[in-house]
Design a protein around this motif. Structure first.
Motif: not given
Length: 249
Positions: A67, A71-73, A155-157, A175-178, A194
């Protein structure tokens, strides 16, 4: 007693080592006194896990690496206990996954924030976010809401080890994946993750880094498949069953 004074042959070597690091963190001003209590609580869960990384945790750590690489960020969140226990290991994970590092504290003071940032840089970090605090996580009324706009907020993750449950919940609502590392499978943090990792952070972070390096040349589809094969509910159930059946003999 220092780390050097603890013989590796001691049956409680790892436990004594982490206790020493937390104590040293308090003395250095990077760990709060409440962190001592949190460490003891986590250690109790680790006893029941056999003080080893379970098969389900190993699968979670591989999924976490995938993951972070997808991730993009990605951002690695660091609090006082994390900084005391695995500063160099966090820097290595950031390097392996091209992630930012950001300090985030519940008991936040400028002095502690700077001390932790300096501590991470002493262990190889080139940039540490968190001091700008120019954005807020919605729904939180305490200091953990303060984040960098170009860090955790964007951040996205986010990897959130040893986390307060309310911030984990608030990030999920954004909506952030953790990716959460927590020795309690029933905590709010793991329930909202997640990828929940029920393992001791001193084992988990190096394991994730190792997987990230192994997967570094994998294609997008392979990483997606690795993540798809991971079942968070099963991982938490397996961890809880291991703890409930823990053998202290």
């Amino acid at each position: 007693m220092s780390e050097i004074d603890i013989p590796e042959s001691h049956p409680r070597y790892e436990s004594l080592l982490t206790r020493h690091r937390i104590e040293a963190g308090v003395e250095k001003g990077i760990t709060s006194k409440q962190g001592l209590i949190a460490q003891g609580r986590g250690e109790a869960f680790d006893y029941l896990l056999g003080e080893e990384t379970t098969p389900s945790a190993k699968r979670a750590e591989r999924a976490a690496a995938a993951q972070l690489l997808l991730a993009e960020k990605p951002v690695l969140s660091v609090n006082g206990n994390v900084a005391a226990l695995v500063p160099g290991e966090m820097v290595e994970l950031a390097d392996a996954t091209d992630a930012d590092i950001e300090v985030n504290l519940f008991n936040r003071t400028r002095k502690r924030m700077v001390a932790i940032a300096d501590h991470l840089q002493e262990h190889g970090a080139t940039e540490v976010k968190g001091l700008a605090a120019d954005a807020r996580i919605p729904g939180l009324d305490h200091e953990r809401a303060k984040v960098d706009e170009d860090g955790i907020y964007a951040a996205d993750v986010v990897l959130v080890p040893l986390e307060d449950g309310d911030r984990a919940q608030a990030l999920a609502e954004m909506g952030t994946s953790e990716i959460v590392i927590d020795l309690n499978p029933r905590s709010r943090s793991t329930q909202h993750a997640t990828v929940p990792i029920v393992d001791n952070i001193i084992r988990a972070i190096p394991n994730i880094t190792e997987h990230a390096r192994e997967l570094a040349d994998s294609g997008h589809e392979q990483l997606e498949q690795c993540l798809k094969e991971f079942d968070a509910a099963d991982a938490l159930d397996n961890a809880e069953q291991t703890i409930r059946q823990g053998d202290l003999s």
